[in-house]
Design an enzyme around this catalytic site. Structure first.
Site, PDB file in Angstrom:
ATOM      1  N   GLY A 102      -7.478  -6.191  -3.847  1.00 25.79           N
ATOM      2  CA  GLY A 102      -7.557  -7.640  -3.968  1.00 25.79           C
ATOM      3  C   GLY A 102      -7.872  -8.187  -5.340  1.00 25.79           C
ATOM      4  O   GLY A 102      -7.853  -9.405  -5.527  1.00 25.79           O
ATOM      5  N   GLU A 149      -8.740  -0.028  -3.227  1.00 23.07           N
ATOM      6  CA  GLU A 149      -7.318  -0.038  -2.874  1.00 23.07           C
ATOM      7  C   GLU A 149      -6.562  -1.093  -3.662  1.00 23.07           C
ATOM      8  O   GLU A 149      -5.917  -1.969  -3.080  1.00 23.07           O
ATOM      9  CB  GLU A 149      -7.170  -0.327  -1.372  1.00 23.07           C
ATOM     10  N   CYS A 201      21.758 -19.765  -0.611  1.00 23.97           N
ATOM     11  CA  CYS A 201      21.944 -21.073   0.026  1.00 23.97           C
ATOM     12  C   CYS A 201      20.692 -21.534   0.750  1.00 23.97           C
ATOM     13  O   CYS A 201      20.666 -21.620   1.982  1.00 23.97           O
ATOM     14  CB  CYS A 201      23.114 -20.999   0.991  1.00 23.97           C
TER      15      CYS A 201
HETATM   16  N1  LLP Z   1      -5.758  -2.888   1.013  1.00 24.39           N
HETATM   17  C1  LLP Z   1      -5.325  -3.550   2.099  1.00 24.39           C
HETATM   18  C2  LLP Z   1      -5.863  -3.198   3.417  1.00 24.39           C
HETATM   19  C3  LLP Z   1      -4.371  -4.576   1.965  1.00 24.39           C
HETATM   20  O1  LLP Z   1      -3.952  -5.240   3.029  1.00 24.39           O
HETATM   21  C4  LLP Z   1      -3.861  -4.898   0.679  1.00 24.39           C
HETATM   22  C5  LLP Z   1      -2.857  -5.943   0.501  1.00 24.39           C
HETATM   23  C6  LLP Z   1      -4.326  -4.163  -0.421  1.00 24.39           C
HETATM   24  C7  LLP Z   1      -5.286  -3.176  -0.206  1.00 24.39           C
HETATM   25  C8  LLP Z   1      -3.858  -4.404  -1.810  1.00 24.39           C
HETATM   26  O2  LLP Z   1      -4.141  -5.703  -2.246  1.00 24.39           O
HETATM   27  P1  LLP Z   1      -3.973  -6.073  -3.785  1.00 24.39           P
HETATM   28  O3  LLP Z   1      -4.952  -5.246  -4.573  1.00 24.39           O
HETATM   29  O4  LLP Z   1      -2.563  -5.790  -4.204  1.00 24.39           O
HETATM   30  O5  LLP Z   1      -4.283  -7.515  -3.851  1.00 24.39           O
HETATM   31  N2  LLP Z   1       2.670 -10.052  -0.845  1.00 24.39           N
HETATM   32  C9  LLP Z   1       1.484 -10.744  -1.279  1.00 24.39           C
HETATM   33  C10 LLP Z   1       0.260  -9.848  -1.245  1.00 24.39           C
HETATM   34  C11 LLP Z   1       0.020  -9.223   0.093  1.00 24.39           C
HETATM   35  C12 LLP Z   1      -1.185  -8.315   0.106  1.00 24.39           C
HETATM   36  C13 LLP Z   1      -1.265  -7.575   1.370  1.00 24.39           C
HETATM   37  N3  LLP Z   1      -2.350  -6.634   1.436  1.00 24.39           N
HETATM   38  C14 LLP Z   1       1.745 -11.335  -2.653  1.00 24.39           C
HETATM   39  O6  LLP Z   1       2.853 -11.202  -3.165  1.00 24.39           O
HETATM   40  O7  LLP Z   1       0.884 -11.998  -3.216  1.00 24.39           O
END
Ligand code: LLP
Length: 432
Positions: A238, A287, A356
Site C-alpha cells: 500500500g 507486500e 468507443c
Molecule cells: N497486498 C494485498 C493483500 C493487496 O490486496 C494489494 C493490492 C497489495 C498487497 C499491493 O498493494 P500496493 O503496494 O501495490 O499498493 N489497481 C489499483 C490497485 C489495486 C490494489 C489491489 N491490492 C490501482 O491501479 O491503483
C-alpha cells in the site's frame, strides 16, 4: 526517484532514448527501468533492516517475467493472488517458499497447486477457506502454513476502490472475530498457524494509516503469538508513490525540495513502524507492489490525429484504456510528457484513445505542448497496474513491453498478434 529524464530534448530511460525504443518496437509500448525497480526494492529492504523481514513484491502490480526475475535475483519474496501468479513466479525463477498466497476466493485447484509447490503461507480471508485448506492438506497428507488476514477496520484515506481495511470491504476477518477463528483453526489438524496478516489499502501517501493499523493490531498479534507460536506478521502493501510531478521526482534535487517533505519514503515508514514492530519479535512481511514497480515504467503512445472541436483540443493517440485503465477506472492522474521536449505555449489538451467510450481518456484539459500527428508521448508512473490490468477490449492486441538496464534494452514481451486474440475461440458447430 526513478530513471526517466530528459537528456537535452530527448526523454531517456536510464541510458536509452525512449524514442529509439518506440521506433524499434512500435507503440503502444511499455518501457521499464531495471535500475528503478532495483532501487525501490532495495530502499525498502534496507530501511527495514532493523528487523528480520521479507519484502514480498505484489505480483498483481506487474507480473512480467523479467520484472519478476529482477526482483527474484535481489532476494525478493512474492505476494501472489492466483495459481497463475504462482506459476509466473516459478517460471521467473522465484522461490515458492518465499510466496504469500492472498485473496478471498482461492479455488481447490489453486490451493492444491500451492500446497504441492510449498508456498510460505496461505493468507486466509475466511473460516470456510481455512476449512478448505485443511481438507485439501489432509488429502495430500501435508500441513498447510496459514495466516489469517485481519481486517483492522481503519480508514486508509485513499480511493474507495482501493480501500480494503474497513468493514465495508470483502477482505479479511473482522478484528473482533480473529481470536476465535485462530482458536478453531488451531484444532484443524492439517494447518500450521504460521502468522497473521493485514493490508489496509493501496496508494497510501501518509504513514499515519499504517501506524494506526499496526498500533491497533499489535496487542492482538502479541496474544496470538503467545497462544499459537506464530512466526510472522505481514503488514501488507500500500505504500503510495508520486504521480505528480512524476518527472521531477526522478531527480535528487527534487527530493531535497519542500514539496518532497510530505512524501512517504521507506525511511519514514520504517522510522515509525520499526519501533512498534521490533519488540514483537516476529518476522515482518511486507507486500509492496506499486512502490516497487509504479515509477519504474512508462507507457509510450503516438499521436494519430490532432482534432480541434469548438470547445476542445484532442490528441487522439494509439494507446487506450485497454492498455492503461487507471484514468478511466480511478480517475487516476498520470503525468504525460512528449518524448521530444517542446518549448512554446501550452495548450489545454485532452489525450484520448481510439476506443468507443468516453471513458477512454488519459487526461482532460491538461496544459501540454502543442504536438502533431506522429509525435510520441510517455505516460509516466505506469509500471504498476498498467500492463497488468490490460485487456483486449475492442479487439486491440496487448502492447509490447521492453526492459532497460543501462545502455541495454530488450523486448520482454512481444506485441500480441491480432489473430492470437481469438485463437481460443471457435464457431459453434450449428453455425458451420
Ligand atoms: N497486498 C494485498 C493483500 C493487496 O490486496 C494489494 C493490492 C497489495 C498487497 C499491493 O498493494 P500496493 O503496494 O501495490 O499498493 N489497481 C489499483 C490497485 C489495486 C490494489 C489491489 N491490492 C490501482 O491501479 O491503483
Amino acid at each position: 526517484m526513478h530513471d526517466f529524464h530528459y537528456v537535452g530534448k530527448k526523454l531517456f530511460c536510464e541510458d536509452v532514448s525512449v524514442e529509439s525504443l518506440a521506433k524499434k518496437f512500435g507503440t503502444p509500448l511499455y518501457v521499464y527501468s531495471q535500475r528503478t525497480l532495483a532501487r525501490h526494492f532495495l530502499s525498502l529492504d534496507r530501511a527495514m533492516a532493523g528487523v528480520d523481514h521479507l519484502v514480498c513484491f505484489a505480483v498483481k502490480s506487474n507480473s512480467n517475467l523479467s520484472v519478476l526475475r529482477v526482483l527474484a535475483q535481489l532476494g525478493s519474496g512474492f505476494d501472489i493472488v492466483s495459481g497463475g501468479e504462482l506459476q509466473r513466479v516459478i517460471q521467473a525463477g522465484g522461490e515458492p517458499g518465499k510466496c504469500a498466497f492472498a485473496g478471498v476466493g482461492k479455488t481447490e485447484g489453486e490451493i492444491e497447486f500451492a500446497l504441492r509447490k510449498g508456498v510460505y503461507t496461505f493468507n486466509a480471508e475466511s473460516e470456510p477457506e481455512l476449512e478448505r485448506i485443511n481438507r485439501i492438506a489432509a488429502r495430500l497428507k501435508k500441513t498447510a502454513p496459514v495466516a489469517v488476514r485481519v481486517n483492522p477496520d481503519v480508514e486508509a484515506h485513499t480511493h474507495k476502490k482501493i480501500t480494503t481495511g474497513t468493514y465495508e470491504n470483502k477482505f479479511g476477518v473482522a478484528f473482533e472475530q480473529v481470536e476465535a477463528v485462530y482458536a478453531r483453526a488451531a484444532r484443524m489438524r492439517n494447518l500450521h498457524l504460521r502468522g497473521v496478516q493485514m493490508h489496509i489499502g493501496s496508494q497510501i501517501t501518509q504513514v499515519q494509516p499504517f501506524e494506526q493499523a499496526v498500533r491497533k493490531t499489535l496487542p492482538l498479534v502479541a496474544r496470538l503469538k503467545a497462544r499459537h507460536g506464530l512466526e510472522f506478521f505481514s503488514i501488507g502493501g500500500g505504500l503510495g508513490i508520486v504521480y505528480e510531478p512524476a518527472l521531477e521526482s526522478g531527480s535528487p534535487e527534487w527530493w531535497k525540495s519542500a514539496a518532497a517533505k510530505n512524501i512517504l519514503t521507506p525511511q519514514k515508514y520504517a522510522d515509525k513502524l520499526l519501533p512498534l514492530l521490533k519488540p514483537l519479535g516476529l518476522r515482518v512481511l511486507m507486500e509492496p507492489g506499486r512502490f516497487i514497480s509504479g515509477n519504474a515504467g512508462v507507457l509510450v503512445t503516438r499521436v494519430e490525429y490532432v482534432k480541434r472541436t469548438g470547445k476542445k483540443h484532442f490528441l487522439i493517440v494509439d494507446g487506450a484504456m485497454n492498455d492503461l485503465i487507471r484514468p478511466a477506472f480511478y480517475d487516476a492522474y498520470h503525468e504525460i510528457v512528449p518524448l521530444v521536449r517542446r518549448n512554446g505555449l501550452l495548450v489545454k489538451t485532452d489525450v484520448v484513445g481510439p476506443i468507443c467510450e468516453s471513458g477512454d481518456f488519459f487526461c482532460h484539459d491538461r496544459p501540454l505542448p502543442r504536438l502533431c500527428a506522429g509525435d510520441a508521448l510517455a505516460l509516466l508512473s505506469a509500471g504498476a497496474y498498467g500492463f497488468a490490468m490490460a485487456s483486449n477490449y475492442n479487439t486491440r492486441p496487448m502492447a509490447a513491453e521492453v526492459l532497460v538496464s543501462g545502455r541495454k534494452a530488450a523486448l520482454v514481451r512481444e506485441r500480441q498478434a491480432t489473430e492470437e486474440i481469438w485463437s481460443g475461440e471457435q464457431v459453434a458447430p450449428w453455425l458451420k
